[in-house]
Design a protein around this motif. Structure first.
Motif, PDB file in Angstrom:
ATOM      1  N   ASP A   4       0.847  -1.180   0.000  1.00  0.00           N
ATOM      2  CA  ASP A   4       0.000   0.000   0.000  1.00  0.00           C
ATOM      3  C   ASP A   4       0.887   1.236   0.000  1.00  0.00           C
ATOM      4  N   GLY A  55       2.370   1.911 -12.480  1.00  0.00           N
ATOM      5  CA  GLY A  55       1.721   3.107 -11.982  1.00  0.00           C
ATOM      6  C   GLY A  55       2.383   4.418 -12.288  1.00  0.00           C
ATOM      7  N   GLU A 385      -5.662   2.240   0.907  1.00  0.00           N
ATOM      8  CA  GLU A 385      -5.689   1.626  -0.418  1.00  0.00           C
ATOM      9  C   GLU A 385      -6.816   2.199  -1.266  1.00  0.00           C
ATOM     10  N   ASP A 389      -6.425   4.532  -4.652  1.00  0.00           N
ATOM     11  CA  ASP A 389      -7.068   4.144  -5.912  1.00  0.00           C
ATOM     12  C   ASP A 389      -7.933   5.269  -6.460  1.00  0.00           C
ATOM     13  N   GLU A 393      -7.466   7.206  -9.987  1.00  0.00           N
ATOM     14  CA  GLU A 393      -8.601   7.290 -10.912  1.00  0.00           C
ATOM     15  C   GLU A 393      -8.860   8.735 -11.312  1.00  0.00           C
TER      16      GLU A 393
END
Length: 408
Positions: A4, A55, A385, A389, A393
């Protein structure tokens, strides 16, 4: 098992206020620093494959990524695990120029990596390291500022560029520019250049009126179609966006009416607000619009996850949170022209009310204020987490919006 990781990205600009890259600041779990590696190559490879490989492009949008490396990580050769085209190896100020460290830096340079020296304070012992680095970062708010007139003297050790950190106002940006800095890091771009009631240009008044009209009136499909159709640029960008790869449509949408049916009334209102807001900042750094769009989407997602808050209001809160910088006017003067409710107005103008913590949260995340982020996570009942995310996004959504609409 994936690690994480929280990431904050802080923009770096060139002299023309164009985006040069981002410094990526990491927090792993409850440790406010770059994850410690135990020297096991498998652990290093896992970190590389589980985070950076999939990422980093999304986080930095293809821009150069400044990443801090400790002395231990540099001596282990950790930077060489990552593509030299993407990363800028940032050497922390705590690193001493020992023979072993100099050898590690020479090795990275021979492999084509670019090096930056963080929070530099001039010391003759750094002369050899200065000859290797490409960028020297100097804290513009530190005591070192009194020695900034010596920039040209320091360049005799190499051909490095100087980057001014913590530039928080346009006055500081101009001062750093005059002193010879060529790169600039800080949130000066997100503040008004002149905080006064400057006249708003007619074309921007038109965008403000469009935002107001599309939110304040009750529309049927015919009326909504007619309002959007009055602005050719908005109509074009709306259809271009909906036909982009982001939606993976088999058949393209060809009319505003089809777009309304696809997105729904609320979706169209929010999207037109995005386009009109981007038009307000046409003479500002691209990062200003990018940041407002990221905030809008992130706060919308945050509202959906926390429940009990209107995610549409949170979207507008994020979208309008930088409008004072876009139009160089005080926030309280501009909010009177915006179609926002009392809670959004209170958060924007007074930094109070039930929505203010949401704005505080995204600002803390942007600036890597990890203790404040941690406290707000507990307040909202969110885990790291899910929040990470949501932020990724939001970044992806903003990049897609810009690419597909050509808003910049």
């Amino acid at each position: 098992m994936l690690m994480d990781v929280f990431v904050a990205r802080q923009p770096i600009f060139n002299k023309k206020r164009q985006l040069f890259g981002y410094e990526l600041l990491f927090r792993s779990g409850m440790n406010n620093s770059f994850p410690d590696l135990d020297g096991d190559i498998a652990t290093s490879s896992l970190l590389s494959s589980s985070f950076f490989s999939f990422g980093i492009e999304k986080i930095a949008g293809g821009r150069k990524s400044f990443i801090n490396f400790t002395e231990a990580l540099l001596l282990k050769g950790t930077p060489a695990l990552f593509p030299r085209e993407i990363i800028m190896v940032e050497i922390l100020e705590s690193v001493r120029p020992t023979p072993e460290m100099l050898a590690a830096c020479r090795s990275l340079k021979s492999q084509g990596y670019t090096l930056a020296l963080d929070d530099f304070v001039f010391d003759e012992s750094y002369a050899e390291l200065l000859s290797m680095v490409d960028i020297v970062k100097i804290d513009f708010q530190s005591d070192q500022k009194q020695n900034l007139h010596r920039l040209k003297d320091w360049q005799r050790y190499g051909s490095c560029k100087f980057l001014a950190e913590k530039i928080e106002t346009y006055a500081e940006f101009q001062e750093a520019l005059a002193l010879g800095f060529s790169l600039f890091q800080g949130y000066f771009f997100a503040k008004p250049e002149v905080l006064r009631n400057r006249d708003i240009p007619p074309n921007k008044l038109t965008s403000l009126r469009l935002i107001s009209e599309i939110h304040q009136r009750e529309f049927n499909v015919d009326a909504l179609e007619a309002l959007i159709g009055r602005d050719v640029a908005v109509s074009y960008k709306l259809l271009k966006y909906l036909n982009s790869a982001y939606f993976s449509r088999l058949a393209p949408l060809r009319s505003i009416r089809q777009a309304i049916a696809y997105l729904g009334e609320r979706g169209v209102r929010l999207f037109v607000s995005l386009i009109a807001t981007s038009q307000l900042a046409d003479n500002k750094p691209d990062e200003l619009v990018r940041l407002s769009i990221i905030r809008a989407r992130f706060l919308e997602l945050l509202g959906q996850h926390t429940g009990g808050q209107n995610d549409g209001e949170l979207f507008l809160l994020g979208l309008f949170s930088l409008i004072d910088a876009m139009l160089d006017n005080p926030m309280d003067h501009l909010v009177k022209r915006l179609p926002v409710g009392d809670q959004v107005r209170q958060a924007l103008v007074d930094r109070g009310g039930p929505l203010a913590p949401y704005l505080h949260f995204v600002e803390s995340l942007e600036r890597a204020r990890w203790e404040e982020v941690e406290a707000l996570l507990r307040r909202f009942g969110l885990n790291e987490e899910a929040t990470g995310d949501m932020y990724l996004e939001a970044i992806g959504w903003a990049d897609c919006f810009e690419t597909s609409t050509g808003s910049q």
